[in-house]
Design an enzyme around this catalytic site. Structure first.
Site, PDB file in Angstrom:
ATOM      1  N   HIS A 187       0.813  -1.216   0.000  1.00  0.00           N
ATOM      2  CA  HIS A 187       0.000   0.000   0.000  1.00  0.00           C
ATOM      3  C   HIS A 187       0.844   1.261   0.000  1.00  0.00           C
ATOM      4  CE1 HIS A 187      -4.007  -1.029  -0.267  1.00  0.00           C
ATOM      5  NE2 HIS A 187      -4.001  -1.866   0.753  1.00  0.00           N
ATOM      6  N   ARG A 289      -7.416  -1.341 -16.305  1.00  0.00           N
ATOM      7  CA  ARG A 289      -7.391  -2.660 -15.653  1.00  0.00           C
ATOM      8  C   ARG A 289      -8.790  -2.977 -15.120  1.00  0.00           C
ATOM      9  NH1 ARG A 289      -1.872  -0.711 -13.725  1.00  0.00           N
ATOM     10  NH2 ARG A 289      -0.398  -2.368 -14.284  1.00  0.00           N
ATOM     11  N   GLU A 414       3.202 -10.428 -22.501  1.00  0.00           N
ATOM     12  CA  GLU A 414       3.658 -10.487 -21.106  1.00  0.00           C
ATOM     13  C   GLU A 414       4.396 -11.788 -20.833  1.00  0.00           C
ATOM     14  OE1 GLU A 414       0.724  -8.462 -18.332  1.00  0.00           O
ATOM     15  OE2 GLU A 414      -0.618  -9.710 -19.527  1.00  0.00           O
ATOM     16  N   ASN A 437       5.767  -5.622 -16.569  1.00  0.00           N
ATOM     17  CA  ASN A 437       5.803  -6.175 -15.201  1.00  0.00           C
ATOM     18  C   ASN A 437       5.808  -7.694 -15.265  1.00  0.00           C
ATOM     19  OD1 ASN A 437       5.368  -3.491 -14.612  1.00  0.00           O
ATOM     20  ND2 ASN A 437       3.187  -3.754 -14.267  1.00  0.00           N
ATOM     21  N   ARG A 448       6.910 -11.165  -9.051  1.00  0.00           N
ATOM     22  CA  ARG A 448       6.912  -9.700  -9.004  1.00  0.00           C
ATOM     23  C   ARG A 448       6.491  -9.146  -7.651  1.00  0.00           C
ATOM     24  NH1 ARG A 448       1.946  -8.147 -13.061  1.00  0.00           N
ATOM     25  NH2 ARG A 448       1.841  -6.198 -11.902  1.00  0.00           N
ATOM     26  N   CYS A 485       2.823  -0.798 -21.594  1.00  0.00           N
ATOM     27  CA  CYS A 485       1.967  -0.310 -20.506  1.00  0.00           C
ATOM     28  C   CYS A 485       2.402  -0.818 -19.139  1.00  0.00           C
ATOM     29  CB  CYS A 485       0.509  -0.677 -20.761  1.00  0.00           C
ATOM     30  SG  CYS A 485       0.219  -2.452 -20.796  1.00  0.00           S
TER      31      CYS A 485
HETATM   32  C1  PEP Z   1       2.147  -5.803 -16.829  1.00  0.00           C
HETATM   33  O1  PEP Z   1       2.192  -6.984 -16.497  1.00  0.00           O
HETATM   34  O2  PEP Z   1       3.148  -5.139 -17.148  1.00  0.00           O
HETATM   35  C2  PEP Z   1       0.855  -5.095 -16.882  1.00  0.00           C
HETATM   36  C3  PEP Z   1       0.776  -3.879 -17.365  1.00  0.00           C
HETATM   37  O3  PEP Z   1      -0.226  -5.727 -16.346  1.00  0.00           O
HETATM   38  P1  PEP Z   1      -0.457  -5.855 -14.753  1.00  0.00           P
HETATM   39  O4  PEP Z   1       0.570  -5.039 -14.073  1.00  0.00           O
HETATM   40  O5  PEP Z   1      -1.828  -5.389 -14.504  1.00  0.00           O
HETATM   41  O6  PEP Z   1      -0.271  -7.331 -14.573  1.00  0.00           O
HETATM   42 MG    MG Z   2       0.362  -8.145 -16.413  1.00  0.00          MG
END
Ligand code: PEP
Ligand code: MG
Length: 552
Positions: A187, A289, A414, A437, A448, A485
């Site tokens: 958070h 999202r 991804e 990510n 992650r 993104c």
């Molecule tokens: C990502 O994985 O980079 C992405 C933008 O999606 P999220 O962070 O919502 O998994």
């Molecule tokens: Mg993602």
């Protein structure tokens, strides 16, 4: 030489600040396991009163703070009043324990359960610890533990911050945040990003910084420099000035120095963020999202409910591109109606598009709602699928979107397989959007959400850059747009590298738009390509960063 030290952690955003340390007031000492002298009935009444007061206080703080802080504090107030927790406390009181110990022990048990679950839920353990400490402090007649007030601006150092603390930070006083615990999705991180507070989390050793020590907090580098010398302070001052200039610069469209357009878009998780994104110069939305709207829903949302939310978002961007992502359930974002709780490795399980294709009716409802919302507004609606790993999945998603009358369908890259075969995926879709990510998580085999492998979770790693280059090249060869993104797009220098590797748009948390806009404007396309090649040729993430800095 002074006793200078450099501590490292995970930087949130790109801010820089310096000032004296002030540490968070310690939590009340843990209660001892002693028999109650009051008896179960009176202890029960004390607990009920304390929990009610703490929940009311959290709700009131939330109302004062507004925005997403309010949601977070409301959730915390609900935790305090959770009936299964109340039962666990009552059982201990019936066994003759004190109210203080019963609360401490019962909450502790629930925290351990959350921690074992890990991921998003694991990170909620800190929220529960905060509630427990607030209730114990109330029972003892002590003020709620909280943020210090040394009477001057300060760098706040804490083990971890509870939402109640983060939400009410006085931004005129708090120059930066440094926490010992916490990962990139804690958070503290989420709210720091949203409020543009300079922050570095997961800094081992920060707990030993004495009050009053001067530190430079450099989020871009993920570093805390203690006892800086004159030259370092002057350099910090200069960077703060440059950044303030960039923040105040006119909201021009994203572009390189030679005029090459790079539209800068916003990542949003709720239509509520749209107005602020527009005010910060977002040229549209690059990632909406949708799963964030339904994280606590037990049942799949209805078409009407979804249409209302999507229409509200689209209405804020007339004539602009809005990329909506189909529900991305699973792993760190479980949706009860879409995710299986039986998987041992949910990040490698049926998540993203895999879960949607296994529940095609849910995907069809979402596409119906999107098509209706799109038809009712002026925005240019693009729809994309999360976690696509094969050509077959790409074909399936494109066919379904076309069937629902949606004009523009894309896939998120991804998973390494999609990046490596981008040239074969792209002919079956309208665009690709790279989620750095997850692409980093899957390339580096590093969760992650896990602080202990955060060093591997670095999108600057040349292995990740090489995959991005594959997608960029495939985009050029097929003439299809390739956006980015993931959080990587919010790192200004990395944003230049991404464009040099072939990204045609960048989407990020709106707070990062100004920094990225400024950095792009400093380089031509040719220079961006040279900087990207320098990073790509490196052997490690640190070398890639260094090589890009030197080339820039
Ligand atoms: C990502 O994985 O980079 C992405 C933008 O999606 P999220 O962070 O919502 O998994
Ligand atoms: Mg993602």
């Amino acid at each position: 030489m002074t006793d200078q030290a450099v501590l490292t952690g995970i930087g949130i955003g790109t801010g820089l600040a310096y000032g004296p340390v002030a540490r968070m007031a310690p939590a009340p000492a843990a209660p001892a396991d002693e028999p109650s002298e009051l008896g179960a009935e009176r202890e029960n009444a004390r607990v009920a009163e304390a929990i009610k007061a703490v929940a009311a206080d959290l709700t009131a703080r939330g109302e004062a703070a507004g925005g997403s802080a309010q949601e977070v504090l409301k959730a915390q107030a609900m935790m305090a009043e959770d009936p299964s927790l109340a039962k666990a406390v009552a059982a201990r009181l019936d066994a003759g324990k004190t109210a203080e110990w019963a609360v401490h022990d019962a909450f502790g048990e629930f925290m351990r359960q959350l921690q074992q679950l890990g991921g998003y839920l694991g990170e909620r353990a800190a929220d529960l610890a905060d509630v427990s400490q607030r209730v114990v402090a109330h029972l003892r007649g002590l003020p709620a533990p909280g943020v210090p007030d040394p009477g001057h601006p300060f760098v706040l150092v804490a083990d971890d911050l509870a939402p109640a603390d983060t939400a009410l930070l006085d931004l005129d006083k708090v120059l930066a945040l440094v926490t010992v615990e916490g990962g990139p999705t804690s958070h503290t991180a989420i709210l720091a990003r949203e409020k543009s507070i300079t922050a570095v989390v997961g800094v081992a050793g920060a707990g030993d910084l004495p009050d009053g020590t001067t530190v430079i907090v450099d989020a871009a580098a993920g570093q805390i420099v203690t006892e800086p010398d004159e030259a370092q302070l002057a350099q910090a001052e200069e960077r703060i000035r440059e950044r303030a200039e960039a923040q105040a610069a006119p909201l021009t469209p994203g572009a390189l120095a030679d005029g090459t357009e790079v539209p800068l878009l916003a990542n949003l998780g709720s239509p509520d963020g749209a107005e602020e994104a527009v005010a910060l110069g977002a040229e549209g939305v690059g990632l909406f999202r949708t799963e964030f709207l339904f994280l606590s829903a037990e049942q799949a949302p209805s078409v009407a409910e979804q249409r209302e939310a999507y229409q509200r978002l689209l209405a804020a961007f007339p004539g602009k591109k809005v990329v909506v992502r189909a529900l991305d359930a699973g792993a760190d974002k479980p949706l009860p109606f879409l995710s299986s709780s039986e998987e041992e490795n949910p990040a490698l399980g049926r998540r993203g598009l895999r879960a949607l294709l296994a529940h095609e009716e849910i995907l069809r409802d979402q596409l119906t709602a999107l098509a209706e919302a799109g038809a009712a507004t002026e925005a240019e609606l693009w729809v994309m699928a999360p976690m696509v790993s094969t050509v077959e999945e790409t074909q399936q998603f494109t066919a379904l979107t076309r069937e629902h009358g949606l004009r523009t369908a894309g896939v998120m890259v991804e998973v390494p397989s999609s990046a490596l075969l981008a040239d074969r995926l792209l002919p079956h879709t309208d665009f690709a959007s790279i989620g750095t990510n997850d692409l980093t998580q899957y390339t580096m085999a590093a969760d992650r959400l896990l602080g202990s492998v955060a060093a591997l979770q670095d999108p600057w790693h040349p292995a990740v850059l090489r995959l991005i280059a594959e997608v960029g090249a495939a985009g050029r060869a097929t003439g299809k747009p390739v956006g980015v993104c993931g959080e990587a797009a919010a790192d200004p220098l990395l944003a230049v590298v991404l464009v040099g590797l072939g990204a045609t748009t960048l989407s990020m948390t709106p707070a990062a738009l100004a920094d990225v806009r400024a950095e792009l404007s400093r380089h031509t396309r040719q220079q961006a390509e040279a900087i990207a090649q320098a990073a790509l040729a490196a052997a490690t993430a640190a070398e890639a960063r260094e090589a890009a800095r030197a080339a820039a």
